[in-house]
Design an enzyme around this catalytic site. Structure first.
Site, PDB file in Angstrom:
ATOM      1  N   CYS A   2       4.775  14.877   3.625  1.00  0.00           N
ATOM      2  CA  CYS A   2       3.627  15.410   2.911  1.00  0.00           C
ATOM      3  C   CYS A   2       3.936  16.859   2.529  1.00  0.00           C
ATOM      4  O   CYS A   2       4.614  17.579   3.263  1.00  0.00           O
ATOM      5  CB  CYS A   2       2.331  15.413   3.711  1.00  0.00           C
ATOM      6  N   ARG A  27       8.539  15.356  -0.781  1.00  0.00           N
ATOM      7  CA  ARG A  27       8.042  15.197   0.592  1.00  0.00           C
ATOM      8  C   ARG A  27       7.110  14.003   0.741  1.00  0.00           C
ATOM      9  O   ARG A  27       6.645  13.694   1.846  1.00  0.00           O
ATOM     10  CB  ARG A  27       7.312  16.464   1.034  1.00  0.00           C
ATOM     11  N   TRP A  74       2.699  11.389   2.066  1.00  0.00           N
ATOM     12  CA  TRP A  74       3.532  10.271   2.516  1.00  0.00           C
ATOM     13  C   TRP A  74       2.718   9.612   3.621  1.00  0.00           C
ATOM     14  O   TRP A  74       2.484  10.202   4.676  1.00  0.00           O
ATOM     15  CB  TRP A  74       4.866  10.778   3.058  1.00  0.00           C
ATOM     16  N   ASN A 100      -0.181  18.052   6.996  1.00  0.00           N
ATOM     17  CA  ASN A 100       1.125  17.399   7.040  1.00  0.00           C
ATOM     18  C   ASN A 100       1.447  17.192   8.511  1.00  0.00           C
ATOM     19  O   ASN A 100       1.443  18.157   9.275  1.00  0.00           O
ATOM     20  CB  ASN A 100       2.167  18.314   6.372  1.00  0.00           C
ATOM     21  N   GLY A 101       1.703  15.934   8.924  1.00  0.00           N
ATOM     22  CA  GLY A 101       2.028  15.673  10.322  1.00  0.00           C
ATOM     23  C   GLY A 101       1.169  14.553  10.872  1.00  0.00           C
ATOM     24  O   GLY A 101       0.624  13.742  10.115  1.00  0.00           O
ATOM     25  N   GLU A 484      27.710   5.205   4.507  1.00  0.00           N
ATOM     26  CA  GLU A 484      26.995   6.119   3.622  1.00  0.00           C
ATOM     27  C   GLU A 484      26.785   5.477   2.241  1.00  0.00           C
ATOM     28  O   GLU A 484      25.690   5.564   1.670  1.00  0.00           O
ATOM     29  CB  GLU A 484      27.761   7.445   3.519  1.00  0.00           C
ATOM     30  N   LYS A 488      23.117   4.670   0.548  1.00  0.00           N
ATOM     31  CA  LYS A 488      22.771   5.223  -0.776  1.00  0.00           C
ATOM     32  C   LYS A 488      22.288   4.104  -1.683  1.00  0.00           C
ATOM     33  O   LYS A 488      21.275   4.232  -2.352  1.00  0.00           O
ATOM     34  CB  LYS A 488      24.020   5.881  -1.344  1.00  0.00           C
ATOM     35  N   GLU A 491      18.801   2.560  -0.542  1.00  0.00           N
ATOM     36  CA  GLU A 491      17.597   3.399  -0.607  1.00  0.00           C
ATOM     37  C   GLU A 491      17.124   3.656  -2.029  1.00  0.00           C
ATOM     38  O   GLU A 491      15.941   3.833  -2.254  1.00  0.00           O
ATOM     39  CB  GLU A 491      17.753   4.703   0.179  1.00  0.00           C
ATOM     40  N   HIS A 507      34.524 -11.189  12.966  1.00  0.00           N
ATOM     41  CA  HIS A 507      33.821 -11.509  14.211  1.00  0.00           C
ATOM     42  C   HIS A 507      32.392 -11.962  13.956  1.00  0.00           C
ATOM     43  O   HIS A 507      31.564 -11.956  14.873  1.00  0.00           O
ATOM     44  CB  HIS A 507      33.868 -10.303  15.159  1.00  0.00           C
ATOM     45  N   LYS A 606      11.677  12.922   1.439  1.00  0.00           N
ATOM     46  CA  LYS A 606      12.885  13.718   1.661  1.00  0.00           C
ATOM     47  C   LYS A 606      12.965  14.235   3.089  1.00  0.00           C
ATOM     48  O   LYS A 606      14.015  14.219   3.710  1.00  0.00           O
ATOM     49  CB  LYS A 606      12.872  14.890   0.680  1.00  0.00           C
TER      50      LYS A 606
HETATM   51  O1  M6R Z   1      17.032  16.532   6.427  1.00  0.00           O
HETATM   52  P1  M6R Z   1      17.934  15.681   7.273  1.00  0.00           P
HETATM   53  O2  M6R Z   1      19.359  15.822   6.893  1.00  0.00           O
HETATM   54  O3  M6R Z   1      17.709  15.865   8.741  1.00  0.00           O
HETATM   55  O4  M6R Z   1      17.506  14.191   6.918  1.00  0.00           O
HETATM   56  C1  M6R Z   1      18.066  13.109   7.594  1.00  0.00           C
HETATM   57  C2  M6R Z   1      17.799  11.817   6.862  1.00  0.00           C
HETATM   58  O5  M6R Z   1      16.436  11.574   6.778  1.00  0.00           O
HETATM   59  C3  M6R Z   1      18.398  11.834   5.443  1.00  0.00           C
HETATM   60  O6  M6R Z   1      19.763  12.091   5.469  1.00  0.00           O
HETATM   61  C4  M6R Z   1      18.156  10.468   4.747  1.00  0.00           C
HETATM   62  O7  M6R Z   1      18.875   9.471   5.384  1.00  0.00           O
HETATM   63  C5  M6R Z   1      18.537  10.566   3.265  1.00  0.00           C
HETATM   64  N1  M6R Z   1      17.410  10.254   2.471  1.00  0.00           N
HETATM   65  C6  M6R Z   1      19.582   9.621   2.849  1.00  0.00           C
HETATM   66  O8  M6R Z   1      19.934   9.790   1.519  1.00  0.00           O
END
Ligand code: M6R
Length: 611
Positions: A2, A27, A74, A100-101, A484, A488, A491, A507, A606
């Site tokens: 948020c 956010r 969010w 926020n929280g 990774e 990507k 998501e 396996h 984010k």
């Molecule tokens: O801000 P941070 O690096 O701590 O965030 C960690 C993850 O939430 C972040 O890397 C998330 O996996 C990304 N959206 C991936 O692209």
């Protein structure tokens, strides 16, 4: 998660708040809302969906005001809806808040408010209790900070809250506990926000608000108080980014812009850590030979993409410094009673520095006596502030939810740390150290050249975007990149993707290979190249469609693959910095072909400030 914004001053609060919210949409973007003080009343407008829906709702309305608050959500408690959108108001509508929280004890507070004060709740959110509590305390005195302070004493959980009251106008009162909050210092106008990009257009001088603090903002003053309401003197933090850094600058999406900013981010991260003799300087971070020899183990703890950077960090630090390294996802670390003591070095990796899981793991390690070093992008963030030492990544602001340039700068820090530790401990030679730094410094140029070939990846994405599932495989460091690449893709394109160490396929997972199954096979590790070719043959034999990623010159792979992406030649250890980039571009162009909301994928945010 948020985003919150507050403004009080000479100008039109509505426009400033809407503009700030747009910069905080990363956010959360489930709903947006605004509360404005107009003619002694609070006027609240809110709408499910992104800021544009809110803008459409209020277009043409005369909402001129000098004080207000706004929110982009969010969802945690209660589905995304108009009713659950913030701001929330007190029973009499004289107080409004944005939050926020999570208020952990909201159920008991809600029951009390209903029974004792006959309050009527409109939403399913935890946040609404805050508005009602403050509203009730406002009946005892007309001082907003008194009421917020009393309400704060009743709440448990994590929060950044901003409140306004029609009975104490031209004032914002905000509190912070485990959720980011800053105050912006203008002239005759002052601001509150969750993050710097919201305010960049207006102010460059800010206060970073600390946990447990309350900040009282009027057009002419910003006053901070500690948890006992003693005034706090805070140094001004001067923001060095410019507005452009948080704008798209002609790119269609922030993600694409950030992919292209990687050469710059990597070279900044390297150059800030090299002295005139080309040696790594840690500037204030003390990692002497004695200290390093004392560490019996290193934990690298992080989430998501940052965790994947940790996987590469493990290989590099173990190889160069010969200290055992464990990598853990932060949400698991703190609940498994990890073996941490004063001989442990705990490395937290986080772009935002506000990820609650990472922060909680850090606190757990600190409590057990570990030395805390963090690798963080956002200066002054919670992770940075709670660490003994900070190794900053110099990626600049990362806005797209999908992390790209933060990842490659995090990898860069892993190389620099590994090299530094190795040289200190005498586990690598001075010659190796120098040559490696030279090769690392050459990566930004190689990457810049490689990015000119983005059209090749775009064409492949156009060919392959229409898949239901995709596998990513690799061995050694390539397996970390496979994880990774898979994250990507899933998501931002919502394709069901899965990553696995190539040698592990046989396996179990190979059972899923069928004619046409798309597999992205990373084969950039020279010493594992032949083994990787065998793994590719195994899946080809089951009819898989293989898109391989290999180093230029390694052409044997062509006969085993449907397509090959070549990355520039480099030493094996450094290939992650290059091989991840085609995977980022592939995900980007696939998501684009599929018509996805690339910078703001569904269900995500984010900065993840809830557990
Ligand atoms: O801000 P941070 O690096 O701590 O965030 C960690 C993850 O939430 C972040 O890397 C998330 O996996 C990304 N959206 C991936 O692209």
């Amino acid at each position: 998660m948020c985003g919150i914004v507050g403004y009080t001053g000479r100008d039109n609060a509505r426009d400033i708040i809407i503009d700030g919210l747009k910069k905080l949409e990363y956010r959360g973007y489930d709903s947006a809302g605004i509360a404005l003080l107009i003619d002694g009343e609070i006027n609240i407008k809110k709408h499910v969906g992104g800021i544009e829906n809110l803008e459409n709702l209020i277009a043409g309305e005369n909402l001129y005001s000098h004080t207000g608050i706004g929110h982009t959500r969010w969802a945690t408690h209660g589905a995304p809806s108009d009713i659950n959108a913030h701001p929330h108001a007190s029973e009499d509508g004289r107080v409004a808040i944005v939050h926020n929280g999570i208020i952990e004890n909201y159920v008991e507070l809600k029951e009390e408010l209903i029974k004792k004060h006959h309050v009527h709740f409109k939403s399913e959110t935890d946040s609404e209790v805050v508005a009602h509590l403050i509203g009730i305390y406002m009946q005892e005195s007309d001082c907003l900070e008194d009421a917020v302070f009393k309400a704060m004493g009743r709440m448990r959980g994590a929060y950044a809250i901003v409140a306004v009251s029609a009975d104490d106008p031209d004032k914002l009162v905000a509190v912070r506990k485990d959720a980011p909050l800053i105050a912006g210092l203008g002239k005759g106008s002052n601001f509150i926000a969750s993050d710097i990009p919201a305010l960049l257009k207006y102010v460059k001088e800010i206060y970073l608000i600390e946990n447990g603090e309350m900040v009282v903002v009027t057009p002419d003053s910003v006053k901070i108080f500690d948890e006992n309401r003693n005034p706090v003197k805070r140094d001004v933090f001067h923001v060095t980014w410019d507005v452009d850094a948080a704008e798209k600058e002609g790119y269609e999406h922030f993600m694409l812009k950030e992919i292209f900013e990687q050469p710059k981010g990597i070279s900044e991260t390297i150059n800030r850590r090299l002295d005139e003799d080309g040696k790594i300087k840690l500037d204030g971070i003390s990692l002497t030979k004695e200290e390093l020899d004392r560490f019996s183990r290193i934990y690298i703890v992080a989430c998501g993409t940052a965790y994947h950077a940790g996987l590469v960090g493990k290989t590099i630090i173990e190889k160069f410094a010969k200290i055992p390294v464990e990598v853990d996802v932060a949400s698991e670390f703190r609940y498994r009673d990890p073996l941490v003591d004063e001989n442990t070095l705990f490395i937290a990796i986080s772009q935002s520095g506000e990820t609650l899981d990472t922060l909680a793991a850090l606190r757990e390690a600190k409590r057990k006596g570990a030395r805390i070093l963090s690798v963080v992008n956002v200066v002054g963030s919670s992770v940075a502030r709670e660490s003994d030492d900070v190794f900053y990544t110099w990626a600049g602001p990362e806005i797209a939810v999908a992390s790209t340039k933060a990842y490659t700068t995090q990898l860069t820090c892993m190389y620099l740390l590994g090299l530094y530790m190795g040289l200190q401990r005498g586990t690598i030679t001075e010659e190796f150290y120098r040559e490696f730094i030279e090769d690392l410094s050459a990566i930004p140029q190689k990457l810049g050249d490689y990015l000119k070939k983005k059209g090749e990846i775009e064409a492949l994405a156009k060919l392959l975007y229409n898949r239901d599932q995709v596998f990513f495989i690799g061995r050694g460091l390539d397996s970390a990149i496979a994880y990774e690449g898979s994250l990507k893709l899933k998501e931002i394109s919502y394709i069901n993707s899965f990553a696995i160490a190539a040698g592990e396929l046989k396996h179990g997972t190979i059972a899923l290979m069928e004619p046409g199954t798309l597999v992205l096979a990373l084969a950039t590790q020279d010493f594992l190249y032949e083994k990787m070719i065998s793994n590719i043959q195994e899946i080809k034999a089951r009819g898989a469609h293989v898109l391989s990623i290999a180093k230029e010159g390694n052409r044997a792979i062509e006969s085993q693959s449907n397509e090959v992406i070549y990355i520039p030649p480099c030493r094996d250890e450094l290939s992650p910095l290059l091989s991840v980039v085609p995977l980022q571009l592939f995900s980007y162009y696939v998501a684009k072909e599929r018509g996805c909301n690339i910078d703001k994928p569904k269900n995500l945010a984010k900065s993840v400030t809830v557990e």
